[in-house]
Design a protein around this motif. Structure first.
Motif, PDB file in Angstrom:
ATOM      1  N   THR A  12       0.873  -1.103  -0.049  1.00 25.41           N
ATOM      2  CA  THR A  12      -0.016   0.045  -0.019  1.00 25.41           C
ATOM      3  C   THR A  12       1.021   1.072   0.051  1.00 25.41           C
ATOM      4  N   PHE A  13       2.070   0.987   0.760  1.00 21.24           N
ATOM      5  CA  PHE A  13       2.902   2.229   0.625  1.00 21.24           C
ATOM      6  C   PHE A  13       2.296   3.531   1.100  1.00 21.24           C
ATOM      7  N   HIS A  17       8.181   3.318   4.021  1.00 22.41           N
ATOM      8  CA  HIS A  17       9.130   3.853   5.038  1.00 22.41           C
ATOM      9  C   HIS A  17      10.268   3.108   4.989  1.00 22.41           C
ATOM     10  N   GLY A  19      11.481   0.800   7.012  1.00 22.16           N
ATOM     11  CA  GLY A  19      11.357  -0.744   7.136  1.00 22.16           C
ATOM     12  C   GLY A  19      11.178  -1.266   5.672  1.00 22.16           C
ATOM     13  N   HIS A  20      10.330  -0.598   4.548  1.00 24.20           N
ATOM     14  CA  HIS A  20      10.457  -1.118   3.417  1.00 24.20           C
ATOM     15  C   HIS A  20      11.583  -0.983   2.610  1.00 24.20           C
ATOM     16  N   ILE A  23      14.570  -3.698   4.103  1.00 24.82           N
ATOM     17  CA  ILE A  23      14.319  -4.909   3.992  1.00 24.82           C
ATOM     18  C   ILE A  23      14.553  -5.343   2.188  1.00 24.82           C
ATOM     19  N   ILE A 108       7.607 -10.280   0.383  1.00 24.86           N
ATOM     20  CA  ILE A 108       6.530  -9.844   1.303  1.00 24.86           C
ATOM     21  C   ILE A 108       7.145  -9.936   2.785  1.00 24.86           C
ATOM     22  N   SER A 112       2.697 -11.053   6.063  1.00 23.99           N
ATOM     23  CA  SER A 112       2.001 -11.251   5.025  1.00 23.99           C
ATOM     24  C   SER A 112       1.730 -12.725   4.798  1.00 23.99           C
ATOM     25  N   SER A 135      11.975 -10.965   7.493  1.00 24.10           N
ATOM     26  CA  SER A 135      11.655 -10.884   9.003  1.00 24.10           C
ATOM     27  C   SER A 135      10.926  -9.667   9.266  1.00 24.10           C
ATOM     28  N   ILE A 169      13.152  -4.464  11.293  1.00 18.63           N
ATOM     29  CA  ILE A 169      12.953  -2.969  11.559  1.00 18.63           C
ATOM     30  C   ILE A 169      11.410  -2.598  12.029  1.00 18.63           C
ATOM     31  N   ALA A 173       3.646   1.744   8.450  1.00 17.20           N
ATOM     32  CA  ALA A 173       2.842   2.794   7.842  1.00 17.20           C
ATOM     33  C   ALA A 173       1.907   3.455   9.054  1.00 17.20           C
ATOM     34  N   THR A 174       1.201   2.430   9.879  1.00 16.89           N
ATOM     35  CA  THR A 174       0.291   2.746  10.819  1.00 16.89           C
ATOM     36  C   THR A 174       0.777   3.581  11.718  1.00 16.89           C
TER      37      THR A 174
HETATM   38  P1  ATP Z   1       0.193  -0.857   7.388  1.00 20.93           P
HETATM   39  O1  ATP Z   1       1.009  -0.194   8.680  1.00 20.93           O
HETATM   40  O2  ATP Z   1      -0.643   0.389   7.062  1.00 20.93           O
HETATM   41  O3  ATP Z   1      -0.445  -2.149   7.418  1.00 20.93           O
HETATM   42  P2  ATP Z   1       2.867  -1.672   6.588  1.00 20.93           P
HETATM   43  O4  ATP Z   1       3.798  -0.659   7.215  1.00 20.93           O
HETATM   44  O5  ATP Z   1       2.594  -3.045   6.968  1.00 20.93           O
HETATM   45  O6  ATP Z   1       1.399  -0.797   6.412  1.00 20.93           O
HETATM   46  P3  ATP Z   1       2.521  -2.082   3.614  1.00 20.93           P
HETATM   47  O7  ATP Z   1       2.472  -1.160   2.707  1.00 20.93           O
HETATM   48  O8  ATP Z   1       1.268  -2.559   3.892  1.00 20.93           O
HETATM   49  O9  ATP Z   1       3.378  -1.513   5.014  1.00 20.93           O
HETATM   50  O10 ATP Z   1       3.463  -3.234   3.630  1.00 20.93           O
HETATM   51  C1  ATP Z   1       3.902  -3.716   2.314  1.00 20.93           C
HETATM   52  C2  ATP Z   1       4.615  -5.111   2.497  1.00 20.93           C
HETATM   53  O11 ATP Z   1       5.788  -4.605   3.353  1.00 20.93           O
HETATM   54  C3  ATP Z   1       3.979  -6.060   3.259  1.00 20.93           C
HETATM   55  O12 ATP Z   1       4.389  -7.389   2.599  1.00 20.93           O
HETATM   56  C4  ATP Z   1       4.459  -5.858   4.769  1.00 20.93           C
HETATM   57  O13 ATP Z   1       4.475  -7.233   5.261  1.00 20.93           O
HETATM   58  C5  ATP Z   1       6.046  -5.305   4.391  1.00 20.93           C
HETATM   59  N1  ATP Z   1       6.493  -4.681   5.489  1.00 20.93           N
HETATM   60  C6  ATP Z   1       6.195  -3.323   5.606  1.00 20.93           C
HETATM   61  N2  ATP Z   1       6.658  -2.910   6.716  1.00 20.93           N
HETATM   62  C7  ATP Z   1       7.734  -3.939   7.297  1.00 20.93           C
HETATM   63  C8  ATP Z   1       8.803  -3.942   8.068  1.00 20.93           C
HETATM   64  N3  ATP Z   1       9.031  -2.862   9.006  1.00 20.93           N
HETATM   65  N4  ATP Z   1       9.561  -5.110   8.141  1.00 20.93           N
HETATM   66  C9  ATP Z   1       9.181  -6.045   7.155  1.00 20.93           C
HETATM   67  N5  ATP Z   1       8.252  -5.858   6.320  1.00 20.93           N
HETATM   68  C10 ATP Z   1       7.526  -4.993   6.194  1.00 20.93           C
END
Ligand code: ATP
Length: 207
Positions: A12-13, A17, A19-20, A23, A108, A112, A135, A169, A173-174
């Motif tokens: 959804t991004f 952030h 974290g994305h 990883i 993922i 997920s 992870s 990390i 996004a929440t």
């Molecule tokens: P939200 O908090 O709105 O649910 P999110 O931070 O999980 O969002 P997404 O855009 O929903 O972010 O995540 C896209 C992908 O990145 C998903 O597969 C999610 O598992 C993974 N992901 C997001 N943040 C992390 C993180 N800090 N470490 C590992 N994987 C992450």
């Protein structure tokens, strides 16, 4: 540049952030892929929480996050398509672009894995790309047996084999949306350009 494949990373991004980004880079290095393609999703079909921001804002933030970094590309292919963002269709789109020979990986987060069951034609998807799992703090990678009704043992084994050793990390996004909504600093959780974009456009103020 090497030819070990392409890492596709959809989300959804809202917002993208660190974290994305951390990883994705770690996964790219371990898989030795030539590039990472970030794919903001239109309507996440397997997520209960819909995006808060417009597709335009999510795409722009994703572009700002990686501008100037040659490892990354951003694709709006899911945003151009009508209806839900089925990963299988996206993988087929990139298969069409890059050909049958290239290895396509789909990244993922650990949270997920359990959701994979509800993904559109998951048994086909796992045959047409390699699902790689990163992870994530607070998520244990023990949900694989839940995939059994939908996937063959061989397919589950392949997913398990591609669990990557990525840094933990603890950013979501929440949390960024919550902090932005409460006028707390969001610097260091995402890139400065994305943080400034959120602040200037007053995103997440109604969260
Ligand atoms: P939200 O908090 O709105 O649910 P999110 O931070 O999980 O969002 P997404 O855009 O929903 O972010 O995540 C896209 C992908 O990145 C998903 O597969 C999610 O598992 C993974 N992901 C997001 N943040 C992390 C993180 N800090 N470490 C590992 N994987 C992450």
């Amino acid at each position: 540049m090497n030819n070990n494949g392409i890492l596709l990373f959809g989300g959804t991004f809202d917002p993208i952030h660190h974290g994305h980004l951390i990883i994705a880079r770690a996964a790219a290095e371990q898989l030795q892929v030539e590039k990472v393609i970030l794919i903001p999703s239109a309507q996440p079909p397997h997520k209960t929480n819909a995006a808060v921001s417009t597709t335009k804002d999510r795409l722009r933030m994703t572009q700002l996050a990686v501008a100037g970094d040659t490892l990354f590309e951003v694709s709006d292919c899911e945003l151009q398509r009508r209806g839900p963002s089925y990963t299988l269709e996206t993988v087929r789109y990139f298969r069409g672009l890059y050909g049958a020979e290239i290895q396509l990986y789909w990244l993922i987060g650990a949270d997920s894995v359990g959701e994979l069951l509800s993904w559109y034609r998951i048994e086909q998807l796992v045959d047409e790309c390699i699902i790689v799992t990163a992870s994530r703090p607070d998520y244990h990678l023990d949900q694989f047996s839940a995939l059994q009704p939908a996937l063959k043992e061989k397919q589950i084994k392949r997913i398990k084999k591609h669990i990557l050793n990525t840094p933990m990390i603890d950013i979501s996004a929440t949390e960024i949306r919550r902090r932005a909504g409460q006028n707390l600093s969001i610097y260091y959780l995402t890139t400065p350009k994305v943080a400034n974009y959120i602040i200037n456009r007053r995103l997440y103020k109604n969260e």
